[in-house]
Design a protein around this motif. Structure first.
Motif, PDB file in Angstrom:
ATOM      1  N   MET A 118     -11.512 -34.757 -36.078  1.00  0.00           N
ATOM      2  CA  MET A 118     -12.622 -34.210 -35.328  1.00  0.00           C
ATOM      3  C   MET A 118     -12.246 -34.175 -33.848  1.00  0.00           C
ATOM      4  O   MET A 118     -11.697 -35.131 -33.309  1.00  0.00           O
ATOM      5  CB  MET A 118     -13.860 -35.059 -35.540  1.00  0.00           C
ATOM      6  N   LEU A 119     -12.579 -33.075 -33.219  1.00  0.00           N
ATOM      7  CA  LEU A 119     -12.282 -32.925 -31.804  1.00  0.00           C
ATOM      8  C   LEU A 119     -13.337 -33.618 -30.956  1.00  0.00           C
ATOM      9  O   LEU A 119     -14.531 -33.501 -31.213  1.00  0.00           O
ATOM     10  CB  LEU A 119     -12.246 -31.445 -31.414  1.00  0.00           C
ATOM     11  N   GLY A 120     -12.875 -34.313 -29.931  1.00  0.00           N
ATOM     12  CA  GLY A 120     -13.777 -34.929 -28.966  1.00  0.00           C
ATOM     13  C   GLY A 120     -13.935 -34.022 -27.762  1.00  0.00           C
ATOM     14  O   GLY A 120     -13.253 -32.998 -27.634  1.00  0.00           O
ATOM     15  N   LEU A 121     -14.831 -34.397 -26.865  1.00  0.00           N
ATOM     16  CA  LEU A 121     -15.091 -33.587 -25.679  1.00  0.00           C
ATOM     17  C   LEU A 121     -13.833 -33.383 -24.848  1.00  0.00           C
ATOM     18  O   LEU A 121     -13.554 -32.268 -24.393  1.00  0.00           O
ATOM     19  CB  LEU A 121     -16.193 -34.221 -24.826  1.00  0.00           C
ATOM     20  N   HIS A 122     -13.033 -34.420 -24.672  1.00  0.00           N
ATOM     21  CA  HIS A 122     -11.809 -34.279 -23.865  1.00  0.00           C
ATOM     22  C   HIS A 122     -10.816 -33.333 -24.531  1.00  0.00           C
ATOM     23  O   HIS A 122     -10.087 -32.618 -23.835  1.00  0.00           O
ATOM     24  CB  HIS A 122     -11.182 -35.639 -23.582  1.00  0.00           C
ATOM     25  N   ASP A 123     -10.792 -33.304 -25.860  1.00  0.00           N
ATOM     26  CA  ASP A 123      -9.934 -32.354 -26.573  1.00  0.00           C
ATOM     27  C   ASP A 123     -10.394 -30.923 -26.311  1.00  0.00           C
ATOM     28  O   ASP A 123      -9.578 -30.030 -26.073  1.00  0.00           O
ATOM     29  CB  ASP A 123      -9.963 -32.626 -28.081  1.00  0.00           C
ATOM     30  N   ILE A 124     -11.700 -30.729 -26.356  1.00  0.00           N
ATOM     31  CA  ILE A 124     -12.266 -29.395 -26.133  1.00  0.00           C
ATOM     32  C   ILE A 124     -11.991 -28.951 -24.699  1.00  0.00           C
ATOM     33  O   ILE A 124     -11.566 -27.825 -24.456  1.00  0.00           O
ATOM     34  CB  ILE A 124     -13.778 -29.391 -26.435  1.00  0.00           C
ATOM     35  N   ILE A 125     -12.216 -29.849 -23.753  1.00  0.00           N
ATOM     36  CA  ILE A 125     -11.963 -29.532 -22.343  1.00  0.00           C
ATOM     37  C   ILE A 125     -10.484 -29.214 -22.133  1.00  0.00           C
ATOM     38  O   ILE A 125     -10.138 -28.306 -21.372  1.00  0.00           O
ATOM     39  CB  ILE A 125     -12.433 -30.680 -21.427  1.00  0.00           C
ATOM     40  N   GLY A 126      -9.610 -29.936 -22.824  1.00  0.00           N
ATOM     41  CA  GLY A 126      -8.178 -29.709 -22.702  1.00  0.00           C
ATOM     42  C   GLY A 126      -7.734 -28.328 -23.153  1.00  0.00           C
ATOM     43  O   GLY A 126      -6.680 -27.848 -22.755  1.00  0.00           O
ATOM     44  N   MET A 127      -8.529 -27.683 -23.969  1.00  0.00           N
ATOM     45  CA  MET A 127      -8.202 -26.349 -24.451  1.00  0.00           C
ATOM     46  C   MET A 127      -8.745 -25.256 -23.535  1.00  0.00           C
ATOM     47  O   MET A 127      -8.497 -24.084 -23.752  1.00  0.00           O
ATOM     48  CB  MET A 127      -8.755 -26.147 -25.871  1.00  0.00           C
ATOM     49  N   CYS A 128      -9.459 -25.635 -22.499  1.00  0.00           N
ATOM     50  CA  CYS A 128     -10.084 -24.676 -21.579  1.00  0.00           C
ATOM     51  C   CYS A 128      -9.238 -24.555 -20.315  1.00  0.00           C
ATOM     52  O   CYS A 128      -8.590 -25.509 -19.892  1.00  0.00           O
ATOM     53  CB  CYS A 128     -11.492 -25.165 -21.228  1.00  0.00           C
ATOM     54  N   GLU A 129      -9.268 -23.391 -19.717  1.00  0.00           N
ATOM     55  CA  GLU A 129      -8.533 -23.163 -18.471  1.00  0.00           C
ATOM     56  C   GLU A 129      -9.254 -23.718 -17.254  1.00  0.00           C
ATOM     57  O   GLU A 129      -8.733 -23.640 -16.140  1.00  0.00           O
ATOM     58  CB  GLU A 129      -8.272 -21.667 -18.279  1.00  0.00           C
ATOM     59  N   CYS A 130     -10.431 -24.271 -17.438  1.00  0.00           N
ATOM     60  CA  CYS A 130     -11.200 -24.850 -16.333  1.00  0.00           C
ATOM     61  C   CYS A 130     -11.020 -26.366 -16.322  1.00  0.00           C
ATOM     62  O   CYS A 130     -10.731 -26.969 -17.352  1.00  0.00           O
ATOM     63  CB  CYS A 130     -12.684 -24.528 -16.482  1.00  0.00           C
ATOM     64  N   THR A 131     -11.226 -26.955 -15.167  1.00  0.00           N
ATOM     65  CA  THR A 131     -11.163 -28.407 -15.070  1.00  0.00           C
ATOM     66  C   THR A 131     -12.467 -29.016 -15.574  1.00  0.00           C
ATOM     67  O   THR A 131     -13.484 -28.319 -15.708  1.00  0.00           O
ATOM     68  CB  THR A 131     -10.943 -28.865 -13.614  1.00  0.00           C
ATOM     69  N   GLU A 132     -12.437 -30.305 -15.809  1.00  0.00           N
ATOM     70  CA  GLU A 132     -13.636 -31.008 -16.253  1.00  0.00           C
ATOM     71  C   GLU A 132     -14.754 -30.864 -15.222  1.00  0.00           C
ATOM     72  O   GLU A 132     -15.924 -30.667 -15.580  1.00  0.00           O
ATOM     73  CB  GLU A 132     -13.319 -32.482 -16.494  1.00  0.00           C
ATOM     74  N   ALA A 154     -20.844 -25.945 -22.436  1.00  0.00           N
ATOM     75  CA  ALA A 154     -20.394 -25.418 -21.142  1.00  0.00           C
ATOM     76  C   ALA A 154     -18.903 -25.126 -21.174  1.00  0.00           C
ATOM     77  O   ALA A 154     -18.444 -24.169 -20.536  1.00  0.00           O
ATOM     78  CB  ALA A 154     -20.720 -26.406 -20.033  1.00  0.00           C
ATOM     79  N   THR A 155     -18.138 -25.925 -21.909  1.00  0.00           N
ATOM     80  CA  THR A 155     -16.704 -25.677 -22.045  1.00  0.00           C
ATOM     81  C   THR A 155     -16.461 -24.330 -22.713  1.00  0.00           C
ATOM     82  O   THR A 155     -15.621 -23.543 -22.268  1.00  0.00           O
ATOM     83  CB  THR A 155     -16.029 -26.805 -22.851  1.00  0.00           C
ATOM     84  N   GLU A 156     -17.198 -24.065 -23.769  1.00  0.00           N
ATOM     85  CA  GLU A 156     -17.059 -22.786 -24.464  1.00  0.00           C
ATOM     86  C   GLU A 156     -17.463 -21.630 -23.549  1.00  0.00           C
ATOM     87  O   GLU A 156     -16.781 -20.603 -23.507  1.00  0.00           O
ATOM     88  CB  GLU A 156     -17.915 -22.774 -25.723  1.00  0.00           C
ATOM     89  N   LEU A 157     -18.563 -21.795 -22.814  1.00  0.00           N
ATOM     90  CA  LEU A 157     -19.012 -20.758 -21.893  1.00  0.00           C
ATOM     91  C   LEU A 157     -17.987 -20.535 -20.784  1.00  0.00           C
ATOM     92  O   LEU A 157     -17.642 -19.397 -20.462  1.00  0.00           O
ATOM     93  CB  LEU A 157     -20.373 -21.121 -21.293  1.00  0.00           C
ATOM     94  N   ALA A 158     -17.487 -21.611 -20.204  1.00  0.00           N
ATOM     95  CA  ALA A 158     -16.496 -21.502 -19.124  1.00  0.00           C
ATOM     96  C   ALA A 158     -15.227 -20.809 -19.619  1.00  0.00           C
ATOM     97  O   ALA A 158     -14.667 -19.960 -18.920  1.00  0.00           O
ATOM     98  CB  ALA A 158     -16.170 -22.875 -18.562  1.00  0.00           C
ATOM     99  N   GLU A 159     -14.777 -21.157 -20.815  1.00  0.00           N
ATOM    100  CA  GLU A 159     -13.570 -20.526 -21.367  1.00  0.00           C
ATOM    101  C   GLU A 159     -13.809 -19.038 -21.602  1.00  0.00           C
ATOM    102  O   GLU A 159     -12.943 -18.213 -21.307  1.00  0.00           O
ATOM    103  CB  GLU A 159     -13.138 -21.204 -22.660  1.00  0.00           C
ATOM    104  N   TYR A 160     -14.971 -18.708 -22.108  1.00  0.00           N
ATOM    105  CA  TYR A 160     -15.317 -17.291 -22.299  1.00  0.00           C
ATOM    106  C   TYR A 160     -15.300 -16.566 -20.947  1.00  0.00           C
ATOM    107  O   TYR A 160     -14.705 -15.499 -20.805  1.00  0.00           O
ATOM    108  CB  TYR A 160     -16.687 -17.147 -22.965  1.00  0.00           C
ATOM    109  N   LEU A 161     -15.960 -17.156 -19.959  1.00  0.00           N
ATOM    110  CA  LEU A 161     -16.039 -16.513 -18.642  1.00  0.00           C
ATOM    111  C   LEU A 161     -14.677 -16.389 -17.984  1.00  0.00           C
ATOM    112  O   LEU A 161     -14.347 -15.344 -17.422  1.00  0.00           O
ATOM    113  CB  LEU A 161     -16.996 -17.283 -17.731  1.00  0.00           C
ATOM    114  N   ILE A 162     -13.888 -17.452 -18.042  1.00  0.00           N
ATOM    115  CA  ILE A 162     -12.603 -17.459 -17.339  1.00  0.00           C
ATOM    116  C   ILE A 162     -11.651 -16.395 -17.890  1.00  0.00           C
ATOM    117  O   ILE A 162     -10.778 -15.908 -17.183  1.00  0.00           O
ATOM    118  CB  ILE A 162     -11.960 -18.872 -17.359  1.00  0.00           C
TER     119      ILE A 162
END
Length: 90
Positions: A1-15, A32-40
């Motif tokens: 199971m992925l944790g929040l830090h794993d999800i954030i690590g897959m995003c081009e945005c910082t925490e 917000a991680t999913e939204l930020a990744e979509y936006l970025i």
């Protein structure tokens, strides 16, 4: 199971950038991680994230929360530095 830090690590945005999006949209960090990744990765997403951070700074300033305002200013500086190809006006 992925944790929040794993999800954030897959995003081009910082925490911190993700937390700014979460605060602005009043959503959990994971969403917000999913939204930020979509936006970025979208054509006009970087300016939208920049606008979100600027609006968060204004909210903190109006609330008299200088610590949050200063922290978000640093987030904005980093965001602009890591995405210099986009204009900073607006």
């Amino acid at each position: 199971m992925l944790g929040l830090h794993d999800i954030i690590g897959m995003c081009e945005c910082t925490e911190e950038e993700i937390r700014a999006v979460a605060m602005h949209e009043n959503i959990p960090d994971a969403i917000a991680t999913e939204l930020a990744e979509y936006l970025i990765t979208s054509e006009d997403g970087v300016p939208k994230i920049r606008k979100i951070i600027v609006e968060d700074i204004r909210i903190a300033k109006r609330a008299g929360n200088t610590e949050k305002e200063m922290q978000l200013n640093e987030v904005l500086k980093h965001f602009i530095a890591t995405h210099p190809e986009y204009p900073t006006t607006g």
